[in-house]
Write an enzyme that holds these catalytic residues in place. Structure first.
Site, PDB file in Angstrom:
ATOM      1  N   CYS A   1      32.646  29.871  63.150  1.00 17.03           N
ATOM      2  CA  CYS A   1      33.662  29.975  64.185  1.00 17.03           C
ATOM      3  C   CYS A   1      33.172  29.096  65.332  1.00 17.03           C
ATOM      4  CB  CYS A   1      33.769  31.431  64.621  1.00 17.03           C
ATOM      5  SG  CYS A   1      34.762  31.657  66.103  1.00 17.03           S
TER       6      CYS A   1
ATOM      7  N   GLU B   1      31.450  42.449  41.286  1.00 15.72           N
ATOM      8  CA  GLU B   1      32.806  42.113  40.838  1.00 15.72           C
ATOM      9  C   GLU B   1      32.717  41.145  39.677  1.00 15.72           C
ATOM     10  OE1 GLU B   1      35.448  40.388  43.749  1.00 15.72           O
ATOM     11  OE2 GLU B   1      34.790  41.778  45.304  1.00 15.72           O
TER      12      GLU B   1
ATOM     13  N   HIS C   1      46.333  38.971  39.140  1.00 15.35           N
ATOM     14  CA  HIS C   1      44.896  38.836  38.833  1.00 15.35           C
ATOM     15  C   HIS C   1      44.524  39.901  37.804  1.00 15.35           C
ATOM     16  CE1 HIS C   1      40.543  38.977  39.415  1.00 15.35           C
ATOM     17  NE2 HIS C   1      40.613  37.863  40.120  1.00 15.35           N
TER      18      HIS C   1
ATOM     19  N   CYS D   1      35.468  36.542  64.145  1.00 13.70           N
ATOM     20  CA  CYS D   1      34.433  35.841  64.904  1.00 13.70           C
ATOM     21  C   CYS D   1      33.209  36.753  64.927  1.00 13.70           C
ATOM     22  CB  CYS D   1      34.898  35.563  66.329  1.00 13.70           C
ATOM     23  SG  CYS D   1      33.518  35.071  67.380  1.00 13.70           S
TER      24      CYS D   1
ATOM     25  N   GLU E   1      47.475  39.031  44.703  1.00 11.22           N
ATOM     26  CA  GLU E   1      46.607  39.372  43.578  1.00 11.22           C
ATOM     27  C   GLU E   1      47.320  40.227  42.535  1.00 11.22           C
ATOM     28  OE1 GLU E   1      43.023  40.599  45.615  1.00 11.22           O
ATOM     29  OE2 GLU E   1      42.212  38.573  45.384  1.00 11.22           O
ATOM     30  N   LYS E   2      48.646  40.200  42.575  1.00 13.86           N
ATOM     31  CA  LYS E   2      49.395  41.048  41.637  1.00 13.86           C
ATOM     32  C   LYS E   2      49.222  40.593  40.180  1.00 13.86           C
ATOM     33  CE  LYS E   2      53.833  38.638  42.277  1.00 13.86           C
ATOM     34  NZ  LYS E   2      53.364  37.565  43.161  1.00 13.86           N
TER      35      LYS E   2
ATOM     36  N   ASN F   1      32.913  42.358  53.029  1.00 15.91           N
ATOM     37  CA  ASN F   1      33.197  41.786  51.712  1.00 15.91           C
ATOM     38  C   ASN F   1      32.983  40.280  51.763  1.00 15.91           C
ATOM     39  OD1 ASN F   1      34.398  42.376  48.950  1.00 15.91           O
ATOM     40  ND2 ASN F   1      35.664  40.650  49.603  1.00 15.91           N
ATOM     41  N   GLU F   2      32.249  39.763  50.825  1.00 12.51           N
ATOM     42  CA  GLU F   2      32.020  38.314  50.699  1.00 12.51           C
ATOM     43  C   GLU F   2      31.942  37.631  52.059  1.00 12.51           C
ATOM     44  OE1 GLU F   2      34.862  36.759  47.855  1.00 12.51           O
ATOM     45  OE2 GLU F   2      33.650  37.507  46.205  1.00 12.51           O
TER      46      GLU F   2
ATOM     47  N   TRP G   1      43.195  32.387  40.519  1.00 11.52           N
ATOM     48  CA  TRP G   1      43.033  31.377  41.565  1.00 11.52           C
ATOM     49  C   TRP G   1      42.452  30.058  41.059  1.00 11.52           C
ATOM     50  CZ3 TRP G   1      37.820  30.886  41.338  1.00 11.52           C
ATOM     51  CH2 TRP G   1      37.055  32.020  41.041  1.00 11.52           C
TER      52      TRP G   1
HETATM   53  C1  GAL Z   1      36.685  38.062  45.231  1.00  8.21           C
HETATM   54  C2  GAL Z   1      37.072  39.058  46.311  1.00  8.21           C
HETATM   55  C3  GAL Z   1      38.031  40.098  45.768  1.00  8.21           C
HETATM   56  C4  GAL Z   1      39.138  39.453  44.990  1.00  8.21           C
HETATM   57  C5  GAL Z   1      38.546  38.594  43.909  1.00  8.21           C
HETATM   58  C6  GAL Z   1      39.577  37.895  43.048  1.00  8.21           C
HETATM   59  O1  GAL Z   1      36.156  36.895  45.743  1.00  8.21           O
HETATM   60  O2  GAL Z   1      35.945  39.707  46.826  1.00  8.21           O
HETATM   61  O3  GAL Z   1      38.536  40.862  46.829  1.00  8.21           O
HETATM   62  O4  GAL Z   1      39.940  38.715  45.852  1.00  8.21           O
HETATM   63  O5  GAL Z   1      37.759  37.594  44.502  1.00  8.21           O
HETATM   64  O6  GAL Z   1      38.982  37.126  42.044  1.00  8.21           O
END
Ligand code: GAL
Length: 686
Positions: free
Chosen positions: A170, A321, A372, A125, A369-370, A159-160, A329
């Protein structure tokens, strides 16, 4: 106010192209051999910078007020000793269990009134005083300890922000109260608010500030001024939270700039509102390569996203990133084809990035995320395709660093992308209630420029437009008053302005303009729009422009000339013969109005005519083959031209003159051969 040089060099401690990515050693503290191996492998991959601590709150503060930073210090030191710098995160991206367990108020309340349980991330929040206090405490401790470490070059705030998979907001009682205060500050009186929101409609007038509640599905959603202000408030509150984080870390580390990683066309937060409190923009880019028959549309959308991120500060940004191979995903996670990793990385650089960073350095051993993509696979060694691809990018950036670092794209064309307008359009309850396609339309207007190899800035309505030759403002349904004035002055002084259907309908609180559309830009474009038609397959239409017929889709504006001249006409239906494209000479400039949703073929023809008419130079003066574009980063001495081929096949074209290969110094002239997914960097001597 920063000087020109400082503006270009916010990261003063390490003025190089950054190469590296998210590194999560807190997940590996029980595997010391892995931590040693990581640094060895980083050196091999030409990694010079990693982001640390992004989700490490639980390891950094395992119990309330008990900080354990030694492990982090050791890692920062070990990296620094090997020439690898640290982008240090504040850890608010994910909350530890002790925090959410003890203090319920830090957990968000959803729009159905239910408070979240512990879990996931990006979900604190942003109003909660306790959350702010706990963030302040850990950020203070981190900044005191590491704020002057020679290896730390940049703060990565949280982060994001807002990426909670919900609507970033919220709806808890604290946020409701903060929203009311925000409204009091904005409107001063309830009368002013009631008028601005047109609350007499359906008897919604407020008689006390306490009656105001955020828009929720089982409450009020039909007052568009409320919806719009709620979204503005969510951004303002997030900016406020973000600024508090910035202020703390900056207090203890005066030389270290701040950033937060953004997400391109992310609807929930108006990123332009972060502009003044960001030293450098950074963002996370995950294009859907190879998910369609060819990659051209994805390339254009990605290019547009880079431009949007660059447009926030009109300075170089950081690709914070990207995946070195696949994500995990999307429905179907396709591997990058050979050369695509290099091309995709160079595309970011071509559009103004001073880094190529990955998520993530090493695959997490467990959890979601193993699988990714990461630079280092579970296999753990360097002889993989991905590791080689990454190493090649690292080498290339290292070699290019001197020539690229101080350059920046300087477009003469701007396209307006405005979040407040985006929110308002999608809420309008009007001509189409499924998808008004605002962002698609913006990107469609960009496509011709991408194809011609002309750089474009994406800016909002609050950004100064005076430096451009051409400003394209598709679907400015909500026109901000100041933008209306800026457009007048811009065109009067010789600028070229392109507007479209569904513009100038409402003001900033979503009240329709009285006296005819397109409201405050009506005089400049010299037309009046009377009605708008949502056409369908049974009522198709087309327009004739310069003796050629072009199909139009979705929306057709029925307009009357009020000083402008018609350049295209509808060809069908009861409005056959009415103007579909107009041109108005205003002062020493020109304003166009495109009345219908036109397709690529028309847009290409139209914009290529404008480019010729007002003299906008292509980055290379040729007709580029399909799927090829050129971006230009301008330097003090030389300009760099990034020639990018997004085709899976080789292509070639005849150059207009002689250039130099920026990487090996050879002369390049005549026919330029590009391999599949190639990016060549040419030097254009001034
Ligand atoms: C981003 C996030 C990362 C990771 C990544 C996976 O959106 O900041 O921590 O999760 O996606 O693609």
């Amino acid at each position: 106010m920063l000087g020109e040089d400082e503006m270009r060099e916010p990261i003063k401690k390490f003025t190089k192209m950054l190469h590296g990515g998210d590194y999560n050693p807190d997940q590996w503290l029980d595997y010391p051999e892995i931590l040693i191996q990581d640094i060895e492998l980083m050196k091999k991959a030409h990694v010079n910078c990693v982001s640390l601590g992004i989700f490490a709150w639980a390891t950094l503060e395992p119990e309330e007020g008990i900080y354990q930073f030694d492990w982090l210090e050791e890692i920062i030191n070990n990296l620094y000793n090997e020439g690898i710098y640290t982008v240090l995160a504040t850890p608010t991206g994910a909350m530890p269990n002790w925090l959410t367990e003890k203090y319920e108020e830090v957990r968000q309340v959803r729009d159905n009134g239910a408070r979240n349980l512990h879990g996931a991330r990006h979900n604190f929040c942003f109003t909660s005083p306790i959350m702010r206090e706990k963030a302040r405490n850990i950020n203070t401790a981190l900044a005191e300890r590491f704020g002057n470490h020679p290896g730390v070059i940049l703060w990565h705030i949280s982060n994001e922000l807002g990426g909670n998979g919900n609507d970033s907001s919220c709806h808890c009682p604290l946020c409701q109260a903060a929203f009311r205060d925000w409204l009091k500050n904005k409107y001063k009186t309830l009368d002013a608010l009631n008028h601005a929101w047109w609350t007499k409609f359906w008897s919604q007038a407020y008689t006390s500030w306490d009656q105001i509640h955020s828009p929720v599905p089982n409450g009020l959603t039909t007052v568009h001024g409320l919806n719009l202000d709620w979204k503005r408030f969510v951004t303002a509150q997030m900016v406020d939270f973000y600024k508090e984080e910035c202020n703390i870390v900056k207090k203890y580390s005066k030389d270290i700039p701040v950033t937060t990683n953004m997400m391109g066309f992310f609807k929930c937060l108006d990123y332009f509102k972060f502009k003044d409190s960001l030293d450098i923009v950074s963002w996370d880019s995950y294009p859907s390569w190879h998910e369609e028959k060819n990659d051209i549309d994805v390339a254009i959308y990605t290019a547009a996203s880079h431009n949007l991120m660059r447009g926030i500060k009109k300075q170089p940004f950081l690709l914070m990133e990207s995946t070195p191979s696949l994500v995990n995903w999307k429905v179907n996670n396709t591997l990058k084809r050979p050369n695509m990793h290099m091309l995709s990385s160079m595309q970011a650089v071509a559009h103004g990035s001073n880094s190529v960073q990955y998520f993530q350095w090493r695959k997490s051993r467990g959890a979601s995320e193993k699988l990714h993509g990461a630079v280092v696979d579970h296999y753990g060694k360097e002889d993989t395709r991905v590791f080689k691809d990454v190493t090649e990018v690292g080498c290339r950036l290292e070699n290019l660093t001197e020539s690229i670092y101080k350059t920046i794209n300087k477009p003469k064309v701007a396209i307006i992308v405005d979040w407040e307008n985006w929110w308002a359009i999608d809420d309008a309850c009007g001509v189409n209630n499924s998808d008004m396609k605002y962002i698609d339309t913006v990107v469609n207007h960009y496509k011709p420029f991408w194809k011609m190899g002309i750089d474009v800035d994406f800016i909002d309505m609050d950004t100064d437009i005076s430096e451009y030759k051409l400003v394209v403002a598709p679907m400015t349904y909500m026109i901000k008053e100041k933008f209306g004035e800026d457009v007048k002055v811009f065109v009067e002084n010789g600028g070229c302005f392109v507007s479209s259907y569904w513009s100038g309908i409402v003001n900033e609180t979503d009240l329709c303009f009285l006296g005819g559309f397109p409201g405050i830009i009506g005089e400049v474009v010299g037309i009046r729009s009377e009605e708008i038609d949502a056409i369908n397959e049974y009522y198709p239409n087309s327009i004739s422009y310069k003796n050629k017929s072009y199909e139009v889709n979705d929306l057709c504006d029925l307009i009357h000339l009020q000083g402008a001249k018609a350049e295209a006409f509808y060809e069908k239906d009861f409005y056959k013969g009415m103007p579909a494209l107009t041109r108005n000479q205003y002062g020493s400039g020109i304003a166009y109005y495109i009345a219908a949703r036109t397709e690529n073929e028309f847009n290409e023809e139209f914009y290529s005519n404008i480019v010729n008419e007002i003299g906008i130079e292509k980055n290379i003066n040729v007709n580029l083959p399909y799927g090829v574009t050129v971006s230009k980063r301008c330097g003090e001495e030389d300009d760099l031209l990034f020639v990018q081929n997004f085709n899976s096949e080789p292509v070639s074209f005849e150059l207009d003159r002689q250039y130099e290969n920026a990487e090996d110094g050879t002369v390049v002239s005549g026919r330029l051969e590009l391999t599949a997914y190639d990016c060549l960097i040419l030097k254009d001597k001034k």
